[in-house]
Design a protein around this motif. Structure first.
Motif, PDB file in Angstrom:
ATOM      1  N   SER A 123       0.809  -1.222   0.000  1.00 44.06           N
ATOM      2  CA  SER A 123       0.000   0.000   0.000  1.00 44.06           C
ATOM      3  C   SER A 123       0.842   1.272   0.000  1.00 44.06           C
ATOM      4  N   LEU A 124       2.138   1.136  -0.246  1.00 42.54           N
ATOM      5  CA  LEU A 124       3.027   2.295  -0.266  1.00 42.54           C
ATOM      6  C   LEU A 124       3.667   2.469  -1.633  1.00 42.54           C
ATOM      7  N   ALA A 125       3.980   3.704  -1.973  1.00 41.98           N
ATOM      8  CA  ALA A 125       4.741   3.994  -3.185  1.00 41.98           C
ATOM      9  C   ALA A 125       5.953   4.826  -2.801  1.00 41.98           C
ATOM     10  N   LEU A 126       7.077   4.481  -3.407  1.00 44.20           N
ATOM     11  CA  LEU A 126       8.303   5.252  -3.245  1.00 44.20           C
ATOM     12  C   LEU A 126       8.588   5.883  -4.598  1.00 44.20           C
ATOM     13  N   VAL A 127       8.884   7.171  -4.608  1.00 42.02           N
ATOM     14  CA  VAL A 127       9.027   7.924  -5.850  1.00 42.02           C
ATOM     15  C   VAL A 127      10.335   8.699  -5.839  1.00 42.02           C
ATOM     16  N   LEU A 128      11.068   8.613  -6.950  1.00 40.04           N
ATOM     17  CA  LEU A 128      12.239   9.458  -7.182  1.00 40.04           C
ATOM     18  C   LEU A 128      11.881  10.436  -8.287  1.00 40.04           C
ATOM     19  N   LEU A 129      11.985  11.720  -8.019  1.00 39.14           N
ATOM     20  CA  LEU A 129      11.807  12.737  -9.051  1.00 39.14           C
ATOM     21  C   LEU A 129      13.187  13.081  -9.579  1.00 39.14           C
ATOM     22  N   CYS A 130      13.377  12.904 -10.895  1.00 41.23           N
ATOM     23  CA  CYS A 130      14.697  13.064 -11.510  1.00 41.23           C
ATOM     24  C   CYS A 130      14.615  13.957 -12.735  1.00 41.23           C
ATOM     25  N   GLU A 131      15.777  14.357 -13.200  1.00 38.87           N
ATOM     26  CA  GLU A 131      15.884  15.072 -14.472  1.00 38.87           C
ATOM     27  C   GLU A 131      15.376  14.146 -15.578  1.00 38.87           C
ATOM     28  N   PRO A 132      14.807  14.697 -16.653  1.00 36.79           N
ATOM     29  CA  PRO A 132      14.249  13.840 -17.703  1.00 36.79           C
ATOM     30  C   PRO A 132      15.275  13.013 -18.475  1.00 36.79           C
ATOM     31  N   HIS A 133      16.535  13.388 -18.448  1.00 33.30           N
ATOM     32  CA  HIS A 133      17.555  12.657 -19.204  1.00 33.30           C
ATOM     33  C   HIS A 133      18.238  11.558 -18.388  1.00 33.30           C
ATOM     34  N   GLU A 134      17.765  11.296 -17.176  1.00 33.40           N
ATOM     35  CA  GLU A 134      18.384  10.278 -16.324  1.00 33.40           C
ATOM     36  C   GLU A 134      18.248   8.883 -16.923  1.00 33.40           C
ATOM     37  N   ASN A 135      19.186   8.022 -16.595  1.00 33.82           N
ATOM     38  CA  ASN A 135      19.189   6.635 -17.040  1.00 33.82           C
ATOM     39  C   ASN A 135      18.076   5.877 -16.300  1.00 33.82           C
ATOM     40  N   PRO A 136      17.049   5.386 -17.011  1.00 32.56           N
ATOM     41  CA  PRO A 136      15.927   4.704 -16.335  1.00 32.56           C
ATOM     42  C   PRO A 136      16.338   3.436 -15.595  1.00 32.56           C
ATOM     43  N   MET A 137      17.260   2.681 -16.143  1.00 33.43           N
ATOM     44  CA  MET A 137      17.689   1.441 -15.470  1.00 33.43           C
ATOM     45  C   MET A 137      18.403   1.757 -14.159  1.00 33.43           C
ATOM     46  N   LEU A 138      19.244   2.781 -14.168  1.00 32.40           N
ATOM     47  CA  LEU A 138      19.953   3.183 -12.950  1.00 32.40           C
ATOM     48  C   LEU A 138      18.963   3.739 -11.929  1.00 32.40           C
ATOM     49  N   ALA A 139      18.005   4.518 -12.385  1.00 36.12           N
ATOM     50  CA  ALA A 139      16.997   5.073 -11.467  1.00 36.12           C
ATOM     51  C   ALA A 139      16.171   3.960 -10.829  1.00 36.12           C
ATOM     52  N   GLU A 140      15.785   2.955 -11.624  1.00 38.21           N
ATOM     53  CA  GLU A 140      15.000   1.846 -11.075  1.00 38.21           C
ATOM     54  C   GLU A 140      15.818   1.043 -10.069  1.00 38.21           C
ATOM     55  N   ALA A 141      17.082   0.779 -10.389  1.00 35.66           N
ATOM     56  CA  ALA A 141      17.943   0.037  -9.456  1.00 35.66           C
ATOM     57  C   ALA A 141      18.135   0.814  -8.157  1.00 35.66           C
ATOM     58  N   THR A 142      18.317   2.117  -8.269  1.00 40.44           N
ATOM     59  CA  THR A 142      18.477   2.957  -7.083  1.00 40.44           C
ATOM     60  C   THR A 142      17.201   2.949  -6.245  1.00 40.44           C
ATOM     61  N   LEU A 143      16.064   3.039  -6.907  1.00 42.03           N
ATOM     62  CA  LEU A 143      14.791   3.039  -6.197  1.00 42.03           C
ATOM     63  C   LEU A 143      14.553   1.705  -5.494  1.00 42.03           C
ATOM     64  N   ARG A 144      14.878   0.595  -6.142  1.00 38.59           N
ATOM     65  CA  ARG A 144      14.726  -0.725  -5.493  1.00 38.59           C
ATOM     66  C   ARG A 144      15.666  -0.850  -4.292  1.00 38.59           C
ATOM     67  N   ASN A 145      16.875  -0.315  -4.426  1.00 45.00           N
ATOM     68  CA  ASN A 145      17.823  -0.331  -3.312  1.00 45.00           C
ATOM     69  C   ASN A 145      17.288   0.496  -2.142  1.00 45.00           C
ATOM     70  N   ALA A 147      14.157   1.256  -1.571  1.00 49.98           N
ATOM     71  CA  ALA A 147      12.970   0.583  -1.044  1.00 49.98           C
ATOM     72  C   ALA A 147      13.365  -0.564  -0.119  1.00 49.98           C
ATOM     73  N   GLY A 148      14.351  -1.344  -0.520  1.00 50.57           N
ATOM     74  CA  GLY A 148      14.810  -2.447   0.326  1.00 50.57           C
ATOM     75  C   GLY A 148      15.336  -1.964   1.662  1.00 50.57           C
ATOM     76  N   ARG A 149      16.123  -0.897   1.630  1.00 48.87           N
ATOM     77  CA  ARG A 149      16.656  -0.347   2.883  1.00 48.87           C
ATOM     78  C   ARG A 149      15.546   0.182   3.775  1.00 48.87           C
ATOM     79  N   CYS A 150      14.615   0.928   3.183  1.00 51.89           N
ATOM     80  CA  CYS A 150      13.510   1.480   3.971  1.00 51.89           C
ATOM     81  C   CYS A 150      12.638   0.369   4.556  1.00 51.89           C
ATOM     82  N   LEU A 151      12.333  -0.645   3.761  1.00 48.87           N
ATOM     83  CA  LEU A 151      11.503  -1.749   4.254  1.00 48.87           C
ATOM     84  C   LEU A 151      12.197  -2.487   5.392  1.00 48.87           C
ATOM     85  N   ASP A 152      13.489  -2.727   5.252  1.00 46.95           N
ATOM     86  CA  ASP A 152      14.221  -3.469   6.282  1.00 46.95           C
ATOM     87  C   ASP A 152      14.382  -2.664   7.567  1.00 46.95           C
ATOM     88  N   ARG A 153      14.795  -1.426   7.438  1.00 45.29           N
ATOM     89  CA  ARG A 153      15.144  -0.651   8.632  1.00 45.29           C
ATOM     90  C   ARG A 153      13.962   0.033   9.298  1.00 45.29           C
TER      91      ARG A 153
END
Length: 175
Positions: A123-145, A147-153
């Motif tokens: 029931s939660l969403a985590l959002v990164l607001l980035c520049e439009p030219h950012e690498n989507p794969m890197l942004a997704e990996a960063t967001l998953r990282n 999210a994992g830290r927030c969920l664990d800690r």
């Protein structure tokens, strides 16, 4: 460059109606909070600090509602309801999380184009607001990282989560 990080609800909880969401945590990054400047810069210079914070909170809430709509649409299209993962199963919840990206155009709600990368866990969403030219794969990996830290800690899937009670703990867990 990451402009902001937001955690908000995407499913109705207790006091919220079905169309509402609640921003639980938000942090804007960058010198002079450049995300909120632009065509209304002269008007904002006349605003005091409290009014500027309120305007920034309203813009973050607009993003949260747009992400909530995208999450709902994705979940309805997939045909699977959001599952509630029991506390202690954060890794499973993260694997089953829905994700996506929204392109926020000029003036909607910021003065320039912004990409909103989102990840919906239960029931939660985590959002990164980035520049439009950012690498989507890197942004997704960063967001998953993140999210994992927030969920664990912060035990975000458990009742009485620390995300709203201890915002400094959220900042520490995410970075």
């Amino acid at each position: 460059m990451v402009l902001a990080f937001v955690i908000h609800t995407v499913c109705p909880i207790g006091a919220l109606s079905s169309g509402e969401c609640r921003v639980l945590y938000s942090r804007v990054f960058g010198a002079d909070e450049a995300l909120f400047r632009g065509e209304q810069q002269q008007q904002q210079q006349r605003l005091d600090a409290g009014e500027r914070r309120l305007l920034a909170a309203e813009k973050i809430a607009v993003v949260a509602r747009q992400v909530q709509s995208a999450v709902s649409l994705r979940r309805e299209a997939s045909g699977r309801p959001p599952g509630e993962t029991p506390p202690g199963e954060e890794a499973l919840a993260l694997q089953e999380a829905d994700g996506g990206v929204l392109r926020l155009r000029d003036g909607d709600p910021f003065w320039r184009e912004v990409s909103a990368f989102w990840l919906a866990v239960n029931s939660l969403a985590l959002v990164l607001l980035c520049e439009p030219h950012e690498n989507p794969m890197l942004a997704e990996a960063t967001l998953r990282n993140l999210a994992g830290r927030c969920l664990d800690r912060l035990h975000m899937l458990a009742p009485g989560s620390e995300v709203t009670r201890k915002p400094e703990a959220t900042l520490g867990a995410s970075f």
